[in-house]
Enzyme design. Structure first.
Site, short mmCIF file in Angstrom:
data_model
loop_
_atom_site.label_atom_id
_atom_site.label_comp_id
_atom_site.label_asym_id
_atom_site.label_seq_id
_atom_site.Cartn_x
_atom_site.Cartn_y
_atom_site.Cartn_z
N CYS A 52 0.82 -1.21 0.00
CA CYS A 52 0.00 0.00 0.00
C CYS A 52 0.86 1.27 0.00
O CYS A 52 0.37 2.34 -0.33
CB CYS A 52 -0.99 0.00 1.15
SG CYS A 52 -0.27 -0.49 2.70
N ARG A 54 4.07 1.41 -1.61
CA ARG A 54 5.06 1.48 -2.69
C ARG A 54 4.74 0.52 -3.82
O ARG A 54 4.13 -0.53 -3.62
CB ARG A 54 6.46 1.18 -2.15
CG ARG A 54 6.65 -0.24 -1.63
CD ARG A 54 8.01 -0.44 -1.02
NE ARG A 54 8.15 0.33 0.19
CZ ARG A 54 8.91 1.40 0.31
NH1 ARG A 54 9.65 1.82 -0.69
NH2 ARG A 54 8.97 2.06 1.45
N SER A 111 10.07 2.98 5.29
CA SER A 111 8.63 2.78 5.51
C SER A 111 7.96 4.03 6.07
O SER A 111 8.63 4.92 6.59
CB SER A 111 8.41 1.64 6.51
OG SER A 111 8.94 0.46 6.03
N PRO A 117 7.65 -4.02 11.07
CA PRO A 117 8.26 -5.27 10.66
C PRO A 117 7.64 -5.96 9.44
O PRO A 117 8.25 -6.87 8.90
CB PRO A 117 8.08 -6.15 11.90
CG PRO A 117 6.89 -5.62 12.58
CD PRO A 117 6.77 -4.17 12.22
N MET A 195 -5.92 12.76 12.97
CA MET A 195 -5.09 12.06 13.94
C MET A 195 -5.90 11.00 14.69
O MET A 195 -5.43 9.89 14.91
CB MET A 195 -4.52 13.08 14.92
CG MET A 195 -3.07 12.85 15.24
SD MET A 195 -2.54 13.97 16.50
CE MET A 195 -2.38 15.51 15.68
N ALA A 196 -7.11 11.37 15.07
CA ALA A 196 -7.98 10.44 15.80
C ALA A 196 -8.30 9.23 14.92
O ALA A 196 -8.28 8.09 15.38
CB ALA A 196 -9.26 11.14 16.22
#
Lengths: 425, 269
Positions: A52, A54, A111, A117, A195-196
């Site tokens: 999602c 790259r 990223s 990870p 943000m929320a």
């Protein structure tokens, strides 16, 4: 004929989500793209990464070929997007830069959330796809194996993925410090805002159980509920929902506190004192700070969260430097291996040539067997013939080149060096 | 033999300490390996004396402490695998190291017990009692962890413990689990003691301080467990109550021993 490595692609830093969406390949599409691009004689090896954040084509190409054109044409043909739309987002890294880039991507330095990870798994999967369709050969196989090794080293030797560096992620990390497992936890979002919503997305990603959404206008609640597959509730219902919710994210434009100390205190016995975690992202604040003093209630506001990430950011800078150093060693190690890959065919050719000479001279020798006086003469004449044949090409090269060039000594020196003629003590 | 055991516990403690500061998984593993070896060795020594006497020698303070420290190892092994709380090893190894240090400095005396006490029933009563104490002590350690982490989160400080401890809820659940285990075993121990006493003396109760203190501890934990189920008393309040319970347990174990002339005190000289 020389082969080179390059990477062509775009990522979250260069392209907006709408372009990335258009370019993204599904697993099946990646496989068919690999098959069709593989047919192109200028593309010698190929892997496609599509996540999602790259879309990248890692290729080994024929020197002097216009590989960028091949890739952009392919994108235009297969995706419903014109070149003008994405050409400015595209980056092209060649040689050393490409090697470094793929190692940084796999180590999660490139990223959106540095250190997350998942990316290594995605790259391993893309490589598996490509390897199965035989679109990777010796160079990319070697490069990817080195990349996996380096990414593992970065993970084990640095603390790059340990700390949250965004407000929303820091909030989720705190939720995990409080609850451990979020799978049985319900979330209540009060209000809206980037943000929320991002924090909510993180919580959903960590498999929280149920999402309630409460907004001043019910339509907005419905809209968000649809987006996050949650349940829309009335604004007045929010206090009642505290009986079920465990994590509350608040982000309204209200000037007063929308959740007060007394109200929450009364709710606690009703939920058997189970822990409540309040994340107040609103400015001015939505949630009474006194709530933090109630047992089993924890409240973090924007300032608190910013303090958390500020420290983490500083720490991470140091870890990134460490990670880059590990990647540099990987790049150098691979370049050495890559140089050896180029030498190998030359050595094989030379060996073959010498073997051919020996074989043909031996054959000739066998034919003339009766003309020799004895075994010693036979060996001497045959080895002489072999020696002459072997040095014929180098000597004629030397004669030819030195007549053309003014600087003869350079070639002669090189020649003496090549055959080790000035034996050192 | 006991010096070897002391060294095993000390090695385990050092590894757990390294794990605490460096946070590298191998240290934790080595710590666990060493305490596990110590536990097996300790168990062998306890079993050995059991086979010699055909009951557990628990009639001197020396033997009592040795069995108690074995109960700590055994309970640690159980809780470690039941709750997966790794940090507990730090306390278990340290506690046993200290206990063995004390044991090594005591002179072993042989206290010839009353014939009526030389049997399996008494061994069972004492061993279960010690296992219960061990579980309740671990519950208190976990509660201390909980209070430290609770304070760090409330005060918004990413302190030493904040970065090293598992989640609050996990600590709360682990402490609760340890209390439940400890309470269950304590009940078994008390009942076995009462039944046995009835058998040899025709009465249930001697008003011995240890009995009274045990009963108070039992009621305290019973109240705590009930309050949790009925009213959801958890978190900080439960952690503090657990620590108060520990004081009671410590008094039951050590305090009552200081009072001489009582029934139980004859075994702890």
């Amino acid at each position: 004929m020389r082969s080179k490595i390059a990477i062509v692609g775009l990522n979250h830093k260069t392209a907006k989500i709408d372009i990335r969406e258009k370019l993204a390949f599904s697993d099946e599409e990646v496989r068919s793209a690999l098959l069709s691009l593989k047919k192109n004689k200028d593309i010698l090896e190929l892997i496609i990464f599509s996540t999602c954040n790259r879309v990248e084509f890692l290729i080994v190409y024929e020197e002097n070929s216009n590989f960028t054109k091949i890739i952009t044409n392919f994108i235009q043909e297969t995706r419903s997007i014109s070149e003008e739309e994405f050409e400015n987002s595209l980056y092209i890294h060649k040689g050393e830069d490409a090697i470094r880039h793929i190692m940084q991507v796999a180590s999660s330095l490139d990223s959106l959330i540095v250190g997350e990870p998942q990316i290594l798994g995605q790259i391993k999967k893309a490589y598996k796809n490509a390897a199965e369709l035989r679109s990777t050969k010796i160079i990319l196989n070697k490069l990817l194996h080195k990349t996996f090794q380096i990414a593992k080293e970065v993970r084990t030797q640095t603390k790059i993925g340990n700390n949250a560096v965004s407000i929303s992620y820091a909030a989720v990390k705190l939720a995990m410090k409080i609850f451990g497992d979020l799978r049985e936890k319900n979330v209540l979002l009060i209000g809206a805002g980037e943000m929320a919503e991002l924090a909510l997305e993180h919580l959903i990603y960590h498999n929280c159980k149920q999402v309630f959404i409460s907004n001043r206008t019910f339509e907005k609640s419905m809209e968000l509920a649809k987006k996050f597959k949650g349940e829309a509730i009335l604004f007045e219902e929010k206090l009642n929902k505290l009986k079920e919710a465990d994590i509350i994210i608040s982000s309204t434009a209200s000037k007063d506190f929308i959740l007060k100390h007394e109200e929450v205190k009364k709710i606690m016995p009703k939920r058997k004192n189970k822990v409540l975690f309040f994340i107040d992202i609103a400015v001015p604040r939505d949630i009474d700070p006194l709530i933090n003093t109630i047992d089993n209630c924890y409240l973090y506001d924007l300032d608190n969260l910013e303090n958390v990430i500020h420290k983490n950011l500083e720490e991470r800078e140091q870890e990134v430097v460490k990670a880059k150093r590990i990647i540099d060693t990987g790049v150098i190690a691979f370049q050495n291996a890559f140089a050896n890959l180029k030498i190998a065919p030359t050595i094989t050719d030379l060996k073959e040539k010498l073997e051919d000479i020996i074989k043909s001279e031996l054959k000739k020798g066998v034919k003339r067997k009766n003309t020799y006086k004895d075994k010693d003469e036979e060996i001497e004449l045959i080895t002489n013939a072999i020696t002459n044949k072997i040095i014929f090409d180098p000597v004629s090269f030397l004669k030819k080149e030195t007549t053309h060039h003014k600087d003869r000594s350079r070639y002669i020196n090189f020649f003496r060096l090549l055959f080790n003629l000035d034996k050192e003590e | 033999m006991k010096i070897a055991l002391l060294i095993l516990y000390l090695t385990s403690f050092i590894f757990y300490l390294l794990y605490l500061f460096k946070q590298k998984i191998p240290y934790q593993k080595y710590g666990l390996y060493f305490i596990f070896i110590a536990f097996i060795f300790h168990g062998y020594l306890v079993l050995n004396s059991f086979f010699i006497f055909s009951y557990l020698p628990v009639y001197t303070i020396y033997d009592n402490l040795f069995l108690f420290s074995f109960a700590i190892s055994a309970m640690y092994m159980f809780l470690r695998f039941a709750t997966n709380l790794k940090m507990l090893g730090l306390f278990a190894s340290f506690l046993n190291f200290c206990l063995l240090l004390i044991i090594l400095n005591l002179t072993p005396s042989f206290n010839e017990p009353n014939e009526s006490l030389k049997n399996l029933f008494v061994s069972f009563h004492v061993l279960t009692g010690f296992l219960a104490y061990a579980a309740l002590i671990f519950a208190s350690f976990i509660s201390i962890f909980f209070l430290a982490l609770n304070k760090a989160i409330k005060s918004k400080k990413q302190s030493f413990f904040f970065l090293r401890l598992p989640s609050l809820e996990f600590l709360d659940k682990s402490a609760n689990f340890s209390i439940n285990v400890g309470f269950l075993i304590l009940s078994i121990s008390l009942i076995s003691g009462i039944i046995y006493f009835k058998k040899i003396s025709q009465s249930f109760w001697t008003n011995d301080p240890k009995e009274i203190a045990s009963l108070i501890s039992w009621f305290l934990y019973a109240t705590l467990i009930h309050a949790r189920i009925a009213f959801g008393v958890r978190g900080k309040k439960a952690a503090i109550a657990t620590l108060i319970g520990l004081l009671c347990v410590l008094f039951t174990f050590f305090g009552t021993n200081a009072l001489t002339g009582t029934y139980h005190s004859q075994f702890t000289r």
